[in-house]
Design a protein around this motif. Sequence first.
Motif, mmCIF file in Angstrom:
data_model
loop_
_atom_site.group_PDB
_atom_site.id
_atom_site.type_symbol
_atom_site.label_atom_id
_atom_site.label_comp_id
_atom_site.label_asym_id
_atom_site.label_seq_id
_atom_site.Cartn_x
_atom_site.Cartn_y
_atom_site.Cartn_z
ATOM 1 N N TYR A 20 8.547 3.351 2.805
ATOM 2 C CA TYR A 20 8.350 4.737 3.232
ATOM 3 C C TYR A 20 6.890 4.989 3.591
ATOM 4 O O TYR A 20 6.589 5.580 4.631
ATOM 5 C CB TYR A 20 8.795 5.691 2.121
ATOM 6 N N LEU A 21 5.986 4.538 2.730
ATOM 7 C CA LEU A 21 4.558 4.758 2.970
ATOM 8 C C LEU A 21 4.087 4.045 4.235
ATOM 9 O O LEU A 21 3.252 4.559 4.974
ATOM 10 C CB LEU A 21 3.746 4.276 1.766
ATOM 11 N N ALA A 22 4.608 2.844 4.477
ATOM 12 C CA ALA A 22 4.129 2.028 5.591
ATOM 13 C C ALA A 22 4.729 2.429 6.932
ATOM 14 O O ALA A 22 4.042 2.355 7.963
ATOM 15 C CB ALA A 22 4.427 0.553 5.317
ATOM 16 N N VAL A 64 7.602 8.612 -8.948
ATOM 17 C CA VAL A 64 8.226 7.305 -8.722
ATOM 18 C C VAL A 64 7.347 6.193 -9.300
ATOM 19 O O VAL A 64 7.842 5.246 -9.914
ATOM 20 C CB VAL A 64 8.478 7.076 -7.219
ATOM 21 N N THR A 65 6.040 6.314 -9.114
ATOM 22 C CA THR A 65 5.111 5.313 -9.661
ATOM 23 C C THR A 65 5.201 5.262 -11.173
ATOM 24 O O THR A 65 5.211 4.170 -11.772
ATOM 25 C CB THR A 65 3.668 5.657 -9.239
ATOM 26 N N ALA A 66 5.275 6.418 -11.816
ATOM 27 C CA ALA A 66 5.401 6.453 -13.277
ATOM 28 C C ALA A 66 6.701 5.787 -13.725
ATOM 29 O O ALA A 66 6.724 5.073 -14.736
ATOM 30 C CB ALA A 66 5.352 7.904 -13.766
ATOM 31 N N GLU A 151 -4.943 7.830 -4.166
ATOM 32 C CA GLU A 151 -5.657 6.711 -4.778
ATOM 33 C C GLU A 151 -4.756 5.943 -5.734
ATOM 34 O O GLU A 151 -4.746 4.706 -5.749
ATOM 35 C CB GLU A 151 -6.913 7.208 -5.494
ATOM 36 N N VAL A 152 -3.988 6.654 -6.543
ATOM 37 C CA VAL A 152 -3.103 5.984 -7.501
ATOM 38 C C VAL A 152 -2.046 5.159 -6.776
ATOM 39 O O VAL A 152 -1.748 4.020 -7.174
ATOM 40 C CB VAL A 152 -2.440 7.016 -8.430
ATOM 41 N N VAL A 153 -1.491 5.716 -5.699
ATOM 42 C CA VAL A 153 -0.393 5.032 -5.017
ATOM 43 C C VAL A 153 -0.905 3.988 -4.029
ATOM 44 O O VAL A 153 -0.536 2.809 -4.104
ATOM 45 C CB VAL A 153 0.521 6.056 -4.313
ATOM 46 N N LEU A 158 -0.117 -0.135 -4.768
ATOM 47 C CA LEU A 158 0.124 -1.130 -3.719
ATOM 48 C C LEU A 158 -0.662 -2.417 -3.958
ATOM 49 O O LEU A 158 -0.155 -3.520 -3.708
ATOM 50 C CB LEU A 158 -0.214 -0.544 -2.345
ATOM 51 N N ILE A 159 -1.894 -2.310 -4.451
ATOM 52 C CA ILE A 159 -2.656 -3.524 -4.749
ATOM 53 C C ILE A 159 -2.005 -4.274 -5.912
ATOM 54 O O ILE A 159 -1.863 -5.504 -5.874
ATOM 55 C CB ILE A 159 -4.124 -3.189 -5.058
ATOM 56 N N ALA A 160 -1.561 -3.547 -6.926
ATOM 57 C CA ALA A 160 -0.898 -4.188 -8.063
ATOM 58 C C ALA A 160 0.388 -4.883 -7.631
ATOM 59 O O ALA A 160 0.695 -5.995 -8.088
ATOM 60 C CB ALA A 160 -0.601 -3.154 -9.144
#
Length: 244
Positions: A20-22, A64-66, A151-153, A158-160
Amino acid sequence: MTVPSFTVPSLFLAAPLTAYLAFVSPWLGRRQYDRLARRRAGDPRALVRAYRLWIGEEWAWIAVTALILALSPGAGPHDLGLTRPDDLGKVAAMAGGLSCALLAGSLVLRHAARSGRAVRGQEAVAALLPRTSTERRHAVAMAVTAGVCEEVVYRGLLIALGVGVLGLNQAVAAFLALAVFVAGHFYQGWKGMAAVTLLGFWFTAMYLATDSLLLPIVAHVLIDLRGLVLTPPPVQEKVGEPSM
């Protein structure tokens, strides 16, 4: 950076969020911005509604990240940079540089705006500039939301995922995350995206240097506040017209 471990159930959330983000968010954001630009002049509530929509969307990313982290015992908030930086001396030096850069940039931008010249890059977000006190309050909320959630997402999650799921080097994962971050600003056009690339590179460098999102979040919030709220529009500006 430790290598986080994500479970299969968490990837059923991470994969569609990343897609979705990309791919979806850049296209959708451009359509939403163009619609806002068309309606802004005749609809006094258009900007407030747009801000509320985007604020809700970005906090949904955080939810969603949580949930991804909750489903992954081998990954924690520290893997997303949600931790205190260890090297306080490095943080202090970066914070000093950030303060000087923001002050100098703000003075230049305010001088340009007050002289009637268009502020460089401002035309890319002309429809987002607040005119009323209600719009300014929502702009502040949008700046804080973007600074924290993006920043969190984009940086943290994404880096993680790149390191923990794809097995990428941290620098390569950071580069791909930066590309997705820049794509999310497609609505600003190519000139705006070039500026976002420089800022995103700066945020990424701060993150990788400190292993913490503290400074990138603060910098992101302050820069968005300056761009949306603290920099006056040029005297001759025609707000609400698409810039591209």
